[in-house]
Design a protein around this motif. Sequence first.
Motif, mmCIF file in Angstrom:
data_model
loop_
_atom_site.group_PDB
_atom_site.id
_atom_site.type_symbol
_atom_site.label_atom_id
_atom_site.label_comp_id
_atom_site.label_asym_id
_atom_site.label_seq_id
_atom_site.Cartn_x
_atom_site.Cartn_y
_atom_site.Cartn_z
ATOM 1 N N UNK A 1 81.648 -14.456 29.535
ATOM 2 C CA UNK A 1 82.507 -15.185 30.471
ATOM 3 C C UNK A 1 82.515 -14.507 31.831
ATOM 4 N N UNK A 2 82.583 -13.166 31.821
ATOM 5 C CA UNK A 2 82.567 -12.394 33.067
ATOM 6 C C UNK A 2 81.301 -12.693 33.860
ATOM 7 N N UNK A 3 80.163 -12.729 33.186
ATOM 8 C CA UNK A 3 78.885 -12.976 33.860
ATOM 9 C C UNK A 3 78.797 -14.425 34.347
ATOM 10 N N UNK A 4 79.237 -15.359 33.518
ATOM 11 C CA UNK A 4 79.128 -16.771 33.878
ATOM 12 C C UNK A 4 80.062 -17.156 35.020
ATOM 13 N N UNK A 5 81.248 -16.543 35.068
ATOM 14 C CA UNK A 5 82.254 -16.951 36.039
ATOM 15 C C UNK A 5 82.329 -16.060 37.272
ATOM 16 N N UNK A 6 81.540 -14.996 37.289
ATOM 17 C CA UNK A 6 81.636 -14.035 38.378
ATOM 18 C C UNK A 6 80.339 -14.007 39.172
ATOM 19 N N UNK A 7 80.414 -14.398 40.425
ATOM 20 C CA UNK A 7 79.237 -14.352 41.294
ATOM 21 C C UNK A 7 79.190 -13.066 42.104
ATOM 22 N N UNK A 8 80.361 -12.604 42.565
ATOM 23 C CA UNK A 8 80.451 -11.357 43.322
ATOM 24 C C UNK A 8 81.598 -10.513 42.772
ATOM 25 N N UNK A 9 81.502 -9.215 42.978
ATOM 26 C CA UNK A 9 82.539 -8.277 42.523
ATOM 27 C C UNK A 9 82.661 -7.143 43.530
ATOM 28 N N UNK A 10 83.887 -6.706 43.716
ATOM 29 C CA UNK A 10 84.160 -5.478 44.471
ATOM 30 C C UNK A 10 85.177 -4.681 43.667
ATOM 31 N N UNK A 11 84.942 -3.383 43.479
ATOM 32 C CA UNK A 11 85.865 -2.561 42.684
ATOM 33 C C UNK A 11 85.724 -1.106 43.084
ATOM 34 N N UNK A 12 86.773 -0.344 42.820
ATOM 35 C CA UNK A 12 86.706 1.113 42.908
ATOM 36 C C UNK A 12 86.334 1.668 41.544
ATOM 37 N N UNK A 13 85.752 2.860 41.516
ATOM 38 C CA UNK A 13 85.434 3.471 40.237
ATOM 39 C C UNK A 13 85.587 4.984 40.309
ATOM 40 N N UNK A 14 85.893 5.567 39.170
ATOM 41 C CA UNK A 14 85.788 7.019 38.994
ATOM 42 C C UNK A 14 84.704 7.245 37.957
ATOM 43 N N UNK A 15 83.890 8.256 38.164
ATOM 44 C CA UNK A 15 82.739 8.507 37.298
ATOM 45 C C UNK A 15 82.748 9.954 36.831
ATOM 46 N N UNK A 16 82.550 10.140 35.543
ATOM 47 C CA UNK A 16 82.485 11.480 34.966
ATOM 48 C C UNK A 16 81.218 11.607 34.143
ATOM 49 N N UNK A 17 80.492 12.688 34.376
ATOM 50 C CA UNK A 17 79.269 12.971 33.625
ATOM 51 C C UNK A 17 79.544 14.100 32.636
ATOM 52 N N UNK A 18 79.210 13.855 31.354
ATOM 53 C CA UNK A 18 79.390 14.827 30.290
ATOM 54 C C UNK A 18 78.030 15.257 29.747
ATOM 55 N N UNK A 19 77.943 16.514 29.303
ATOM 56 C CA UNK A 19 76.727 16.931 28.617
ATOM 57 C C UNK A 19 76.818 16.523 27.148
ATOM 58 N N UNK A 20 75.801 16.869 26.370
ATOM 59 C CA UNK A 20 75.760 16.430 24.978
ATOM 60 C C UNK A 20 76.846 17.066 24.122
ATOM 61 N N UNK A 21 77.489 18.128 24.647
ATOM 62 C CA UNK A 21 78.589 18.778 23.926
ATOM 63 C C UNK A 21 79.954 18.356 24.468
ATOM 64 N N UNK A 22 79.975 17.278 25.240
ATOM 65 C CA UNK A 22 81.207 16.698 25.793
ATOM 66 C C UNK A 22 81.864 17.573 26.852
ATOM 67 N N UNK A 23 81.092 18.469 27.446
ATOM 68 C CA UNK A 23 81.599 19.262 28.561
ATOM 69 C C UNK A 23 81.391 18.502 29.865
ATOM 70 N N UNK B 1 85.205 4.338 35.069
ATOM 71 C CA UNK B 1 86.498 3.673 34.909
ATOM 72 C C UNK B 1 86.767 2.880 36.185
ATOM 73 N N UNK B 2 86.937 1.562 36.049
ATOM 74 C CA UNK B 2 87.082 0.690 37.202
ATOM 75 C C UNK B 2 88.549 0.405 37.500
ATOM 76 N N UNK B 3 88.828 0.208 38.788
ATOM 77 C CA UNK B 3 90.177 -0.163 39.211
ATOM 78 C C UNK B 3 90.075 -1.108 40.400
ATOM 79 N N UNK B 4 91.149 -1.866 40.630
ATOM 80 C CA UNK B 4 91.221 -2.806 41.760
ATOM 81 C C UNK B 4 90.013 -3.736 41.788
ATOM 82 N N UNK B 5 89.616 -4.235 40.618
ATOM 83 C CA UNK B 5 88.445 -5.107 40.549
ATOM 84 C C UNK B 5 88.796 -6.489 41.095
ATOM 85 N N UNK B 6 88.018 -6.919 42.076
ATOM 86 C CA UNK B 6 88.211 -8.205 42.741
ATOM 87 C C UNK B 6 87.036 -9.111 42.401
#
Length: 208
Positions: free
Chosen positions: A31-53, A180-185
Motif C-alpha cells: 500500500x505504501x508503494x502504491x499510494x506514495x509517489x514522493x516522500x520526505x523524512x528525517x532519519x537516525x542511522x546506527x551501524x552495528x558490527x556482527x557482535x552488536x557493538x 529509524x524514521x521520523x516526521x515522514x511526509x
Amino acid sequence: MVRSSCAFFFLLFVSLIPVCVEAAAIDSLKTFIQETRTVRANFSQTLYDKNARTLQESNGTMQFERPEKFRWTYDKPYEQLIVGDGTQVWFYDRDLNQVTIRQFNIAIGSSPAALLAGSSAIEDNFELIELGLQNQIEWLEAIPKSKESAFEFIQMGFSPEGALKIMALRDNFGQTTLLVFSDLDKNPNLPADLFKFIPPDNADVISE
C-alpha cells in the motif's frame, strides 16, 4: 536516547523468526508503494558490527520520488550526499570534496533505495516474509533474489496505521544498519532539481 532506542530495536529484529500471521506488514509495504509517489523524512542511522557493538551513529534527511529518484543527506557526524536520478548515482563527501559516480543499476541493485523508490513490482526483486507484530510494530523481511546483492536481508517495521517506522539491513559482512524514521511526509511537492547533482568545480570526481 538514540543509542538506547537503536540498541533495543537491534535486539528485537535479530530475535524475530517467521510465524504464521496475517500479511499485515506486507500489505502495508504494498500500500505504501502504491499510494506514495514522493516522500520526505528525517532519519537516525546506527551501524552495528556482527557482535552488536555500535560502530557509528548519524542522522539526516531522506527524499525520494518514484520511480528511482532519491536524495539522502547525512548531516552528522559527516556531511555526505547521495543522489540518484534513475541513470546515475552520485556519492558526495563534503569533507573529502570527493564525488564518486556509478551507474544506477550497479550502485542500487537490491538495496533499500530500490525497495523504497523502485517500481511497484517489488516481488520481482525480493522475497517477502511476514514476521508478525512486536511492540506495536508490524515487521516483514525482504530477502534479495539477486545473489550479487550487498545485503543478506532488509527488515521493515510499520505502524498499525501503515506508516513506515524502521528499516534494518544486514550486509554480507555481518554488519547491521538500523534506520529509524521520523516526521515522514507522504506525497509532498518536491522540486525536480532535487534529484540532480553537479559536482563542485574543484571536487575530485571518480567514475566507476
